[in-house]
Design an enzyme around this catalytic site. Sequence first.
Site, PDB file in Angstrom:
ATOM      1  N   TYR A 177       0.148  -3.822  10.247  1.00  0.00           N
ATOM      2  CA  TYR A 177       0.388  -3.989   8.799  1.00  0.00           C
ATOM      3  C   TYR A 177      -0.933  -4.131   8.054  1.00  0.00           C
ATOM      4  O   TYR A 177      -1.174  -3.454   7.048  1.00  0.00           O
ATOM      5  CB  TYR A 177       1.271  -5.219   8.577  1.00  0.00           C
ATOM      6  CG  TYR A 177       1.477  -5.609   7.130  1.00  0.00           C
ATOM      7  CD1 TYR A 177       2.496  -5.042   6.366  1.00  0.00           C
ATOM      8  CD2 TYR A 177       0.669  -6.575   6.514  1.00  0.00           C
ATOM      9  CE1 TYR A 177       2.688  -5.422   5.035  1.00  0.00           C
ATOM     10  CE2 TYR A 177       0.854  -6.953   5.192  1.00  0.00           C
ATOM     11  CZ  TYR A 177       1.869  -6.379   4.460  1.00  0.00           C
ATOM     12  OH  TYR A 177       2.062  -6.751   3.140  1.00  0.00           O
TER      13      TYR A 177
HETATM   14  N1  LIG Z   1       5.711 -10.815  -0.681  1.00  0.00           N
HETATM   15  C1  LIG Z   1       4.427 -11.013  -0.377  1.00  0.00           C
HETATM   16  O1  LIG Z   1       3.981 -12.143  -0.159  1.00  0.00           O
HETATM   17  C2  LIG Z   1       3.458  -9.838  -0.314  1.00  0.00           C
HETATM   18  C3  LIG Z   1       2.132 -10.127  -0.001  1.00  0.00           C
HETATM   19  C4  LIG Z   1       1.209  -9.092   0.057  1.00  0.00           C
HETATM   20  C5  LIG Z   1       1.626  -7.789  -0.203  1.00  0.00           C
HETATM   21  N2  LIG Z   1       2.924  -7.533  -0.493  1.00  0.00           N
HETATM   22  C6  LIG Z   1       3.279  -6.124  -0.731  1.00  0.00           C
HETATM   23  O2  LIG Z   1       4.112  -6.002  -1.863  1.00  0.00           O
HETATM   24  C7  LIG Z   1       5.075  -4.968  -1.642  1.00  0.00           C
HETATM   25  C8  LIG Z   1       6.467  -5.544  -1.775  1.00  0.00           C
HETATM   26  O3  LIG Z   1       6.579  -6.606  -0.836  1.00  0.00           O
HETATM   27  P1  LIG Z   1       7.909  -7.476  -0.683  1.00  0.00           P
HETATM   28  O4  LIG Z   1       7.464  -8.793  -0.168  1.00  0.00           O
HETATM   29  O5  LIG Z   1       8.751  -7.375  -1.893  1.00  0.00           O
HETATM   30  O6  LIG Z   1       8.615  -6.698   0.529  1.00  0.00           O
HETATM   31  P2  LIG Z   1      10.122  -6.809   1.041  1.00  0.00           P
HETATM   32  O7  LIG Z   1      10.080  -6.657   2.516  1.00  0.00           O
HETATM   33  O8  LIG Z   1      10.771  -8.044   0.487  1.00  0.00           O
HETATM   34  O9  LIG Z   1      10.802  -5.541   0.358  1.00  0.00           O
HETATM   35  C9  LIG Z   1      10.410  -4.251   0.709  1.00  0.00           C
HETATM   36  C10 LIG Z   1      11.466  -3.262   0.267  1.00  0.00           C
HETATM   37  O10 LIG Z   1      11.161  -2.024   0.909  1.00  0.00           O
HETATM   38  C11 LIG Z   1      12.327  -1.532   1.548  1.00  0.00           C
HETATM   39  N3  LIG Z   1      11.978  -0.776   2.741  1.00  0.00           N
HETATM   40  C12 LIG Z   1      11.380  -1.262   3.862  1.00  0.00           C
HETATM   41  N4  LIG Z   1      11.298  -0.290   4.789  1.00  0.00           N
HETATM   42  C13 LIG Z   1      11.855   0.825   4.244  1.00  0.00           C
HETATM   43  C14 LIG Z   1      12.083   2.142   4.723  1.00  0.00           C
HETATM   44  N5  LIG Z   1      11.739   2.520   5.954  1.00  0.00           N
HETATM   45  N6  LIG Z   1      12.676   3.035   3.902  1.00  0.00           N
HETATM   46  C15 LIG Z   1      13.059   2.665   2.648  1.00  0.00           C
HETATM   47  N7  LIG Z   1      12.873   1.427   2.146  1.00  0.00           N
HETATM   48  C16 LIG Z   1      12.279   0.520   2.934  1.00  0.00           C
HETATM   49  C17 LIG Z   1      13.136  -2.786   1.912  1.00  0.00           C
HETATM   50  O11 LIG Z   1      14.508  -2.493   2.120  1.00  0.00           O
HETATM   51  C18 LIG Z   1      12.879  -3.680   0.719  1.00  0.00           C
HETATM   52  O12 LIG Z   1      13.815  -3.459  -0.318  1.00  0.00           O
HETATM   53  C19 LIG Z   1       4.781  -4.416  -0.257  1.00  0.00           C
HETATM   54  O13 LIG Z   1       3.967  -3.283  -0.367  1.00  0.00           O
HETATM   55  C20 LIG Z   1       4.051  -5.549   0.433  1.00  0.00           C
HETATM   56  O14 LIG Z   1       3.202  -5.090   1.459  1.00  0.00           O
HETATM   57  C21 LIG Z   1       3.845  -8.528  -0.539  1.00  0.00           C
END
Ligand SMILES: NC(=O)c1ccc[n+]([C@@H]2O[C@H](COP(=O)([O-])OP(=O)(O)OC[C@H]3O[C@@H](n4cnc5c(N)ncnc54)[C@H](O)[C@@H]3O)[C@@H](O)[C@H]2O)c1
Length: 255
Positions: A162
């Site tokens: 990741y």
């Molecule tokens: N939440 C955090 O603390 C955090 C921290 C750093 C970066 N991010 C980044 O922010 C973005 C959103 O993060 P989040 O925490 O909301 O993630 P999450 O895991 O809560 O949501 C991700 C979404 O992507 C969808 N998804 C995952 N794999 C998929 C696939 N193969 N095909 C289609 N859809 C798919 C999931 O169903 C979900 O709706 C991401 O890019 C993540 O890397 C989040």
Amino acid sequence: MVDGAVYPSLQDRVVLVTGGASGIGASIVEHFCRQRARVGFVDCDIEAADALIARLSDAGLAVPAFRACDLTDIDELRTAIDAIRHDLGRITVLINNAAHDERHTIDSVTPEYWDDRMAVNLRHQFFAAQAVWHGMAEAGGGAIVNLGSVSWMIGQGGMPGYSAAKSAVVGLTRSLARDLGVHNIRVNSVLPGWIMTKRQIDKWLTPEGEAELMKNQCLKRKLEPADVARVVVFFASDEAAACTNQNYIVDGGWV
Ligand SMILES: NC(=O)c1ccc[n+]([C@@H]2O[C@H](COP(=O)([O-])OP(=O)(O)OC[C@H]3O[C@@H](n4cnc5c(N)ncnc54)[C@H](O)[C@@H]3O)[C@@H](O)[C@H]2O)c1
């Protein structure tokens, strides 16, 4: 209707959000709907997508277009993007948000799992951009926002696939910004810190983790998906017309 800034340039603009069914993506979808943009999103979680659509509809907002797809399959992703374009028109804003932060030890990683981490965290960002940039160029410009992460900047272990993919988002952003700037297409990334989505709270938040977070962040509060969504919306709007090739951190001052 909008809780916060209104960007007139986003009204009626066609916006595509990947991974828009839950977490930060769902907040991004909602924020663009509140800007009266024409919003489409893709996700593999149909139940979460239906729940989001019902929630937005109950709030009196225009219902976004949704296509189910597993975006690790590039043919599926292309088909879903074509369908959203067919429904809404030329896409001029792309938010590459989908990802999967599954933890893994060094010894558990096989070549197949490594490729899978790249496919779910990085590869689709490039192919979604490839699928929309010609339309943006024909429209006279567009905006792409790639979601990265501070995980690799703060030295977080436990998920090398990741973190490697997320660090590459920065390079992808700067490479696309260079190639597409000539078409007035802006490409930026937004790097969240620890954002309290339901998944993060359910899976990783502990009292010790929260205490550590409060120690590390300059701001002494937990960040919410809307904290990221508001910044994403800004970079998509014409208010950021001169901003491209940048990576903006939204982490409450952790890095
Ligand atoms: N939440 C955090 O603390 C955090 C921290 C750093 C970066 N991010 C980044 O922010 C973005 C959103 O993060 P989040 O925490 O909301 O993630 P999450 O895991 O809560 O949501 C991700 C979404 O992507 C969808 N998804 C995952 N794999 C998929 C696939 N193969 N095909 C289609 N859809 C798919 C999931 O169903 C979900 O709706 C991401 O890019 C993540 O890397 C989040």
